[in-house]
Enzyme design. Structure first.
Site, short mmCIF file in Angstrom:
data_model
loop_
_atom_site.label_atom_id
_atom_site.label_comp_id
_atom_site.label_asym_id
_atom_site.label_seq_id
_atom_site.Cartn_x
_atom_site.Cartn_y
_atom_site.Cartn_z
N SER A 11 0.85 -1.19 0.00
CA SER A 11 0.00 0.00 0.00
C SER A 11 0.89 1.23 0.00
O SER A 11 1.60 1.49 0.97
CB SER A 11 -0.91 0.03 1.23
N HIS A 69 -8.30 0.77 -4.18
CA HIS A 69 -9.23 0.61 -3.06
C HIS A 69 -9.92 1.95 -2.83
O HIS A 69 -9.33 2.87 -2.27
CB HIS A 69 -8.43 0.16 -1.82
N PHE A 146 -6.72 5.15 7.75
CA PHE A 146 -5.33 5.45 8.10
C PHE A 146 -4.47 4.20 8.02
O PHE A 146 -4.95 3.10 8.29
CB PHE A 146 -5.24 6.01 9.53
N GLY A 147 -3.19 4.41 7.69
CA GLY A 147 -2.22 3.33 7.79
C GLY A 147 -1.72 3.23 9.22
O GLY A 147 -2.04 4.06 10.08
N GLY A 148 -0.95 2.18 9.48
CA GLY A 148 -0.26 2.07 10.76
C GLY A 148 -1.12 1.68 11.95
O GLY A 148 -0.70 1.84 13.09
N GLY A 180 -2.82 -3.49 9.17
CA GLY A 180 -2.06 -4.11 10.25
C GLY A 180 -1.40 -5.42 9.86
O GLY A 180 -1.13 -6.26 10.72
N GLY A 200 1.25 -1.76 4.12
CA GLY A 200 1.86 -0.45 3.95
C GLY A 200 3.07 -0.31 4.86
O GLY A 200 4.22 -0.45 4.43
#
Ligand code: DX5
Ligand code: ZN
Length: 220
Positions: A11, A69, A146-148, A180, A200
């Site tokens: 990602s 996406h 959000f990422g992370g 995740g 990501g």
């Protein structure tokens, strides 16, 4: 149809946005199978990210499958732009359109592979009538936006139930997980039946010299 070979889809949300073209080239060289592009509109999800013009520019320099996406509401008005920009798969959330079956038909008519995404709180039943019409189902293992974020364990059971529903169709529907995903959670999601892993942070935090190793570790 049973589980297919594992494919890794970095990602680019976690990439260096100042050097996006180089980042896509680097993960391509590092063994990525697809490129996952998170499109957020600041309405369906709180964040705003990437539009079709950026996708078009990246696709010019990359031969990999572009896995788009869409986290937008509505969905339909954006489809043509992303198809023309070079999207291979276009995945959307059924909550974001009143007539998801029609949206699937539109994506196919534009020459792309349709996908449906399930939020952590959305049951498999929300798309059960549509599995026969799509090429990909995405089980979100975080809330989109959000990422992370941390992997939501309860989704492993949903992945397994989704696997069974896909197998009944006898069609090669990809079962993708997103959110995740790490060398610890990725193989567990694959054991539950997923065959496309989006990651990501786990890839891009490794730095360019670490991308190949990070991608290899996700395969388990
Ligand atoms: C979340 C996005 C994910 C996200 C994954 O809304 O759909 O693709 O970028 O990021 P990580 O791998 O950092 O959880
Ligand atoms: Zn995503």
């Amino acid at each position: 149809m049973p589980q297919q070979p594992i494919r890794i889809a970095p990602s680019i949300l976690a990439a260096d946005f100042a050097r996006l073209g180089e980042e896509v080239a680097a993960v391509t060289a590092a063994g990525a199978d697809w490129v996952h592009i998170d499109v957020m509109d600041g309405h369906f999800v709180p964040n705003i990210t990437i539009g079709a013009d950026v996708v078009r520019a990246l696709k010019r320099g990359c031969g990999l499958h572009f896995d788009v996406h869409l986290m937008t509401a509505p969905v339909d008005r954006h489809l043509q732009a992303f198809a023309e920009a070079g999207a291979g798969t276009i995945t959307f959330h059924p909550e974001a359109e009143f007539h998801p079956h029609r949206t699937i038909q539109t994506i196919r008519a534009l020459g792309c592979r349709p996908g449906l995404a399930l939020n952590p709180g959305t049951p498999t039943a929300a798309i059960e009538e549509l599995i026969g019409d799509v090429d990909l189902v995405l089980v979100m293992t975080v809330n989109p936006g959000f990422g992370g974020q941390a992997f939501i364990e309860s989704q492993l059971d949903k992945i397994a139930r989704m696997r069974a529903l896909i197998d009944v169709t006898g069609r090669p529907v990809d079962l993708e997980v997103d959110g995740g995903i790490t060398p610890e959670t990725g193989p567990r999601a694959a054991a539950a039946g997923a065959d496309v892993l989006v990651a990501g942070t786990a890839i891009f935090k490794a730095g360019a010299e670490g991308y190949a190793d990070a991608i290899r570790r996700l395969r388990g």
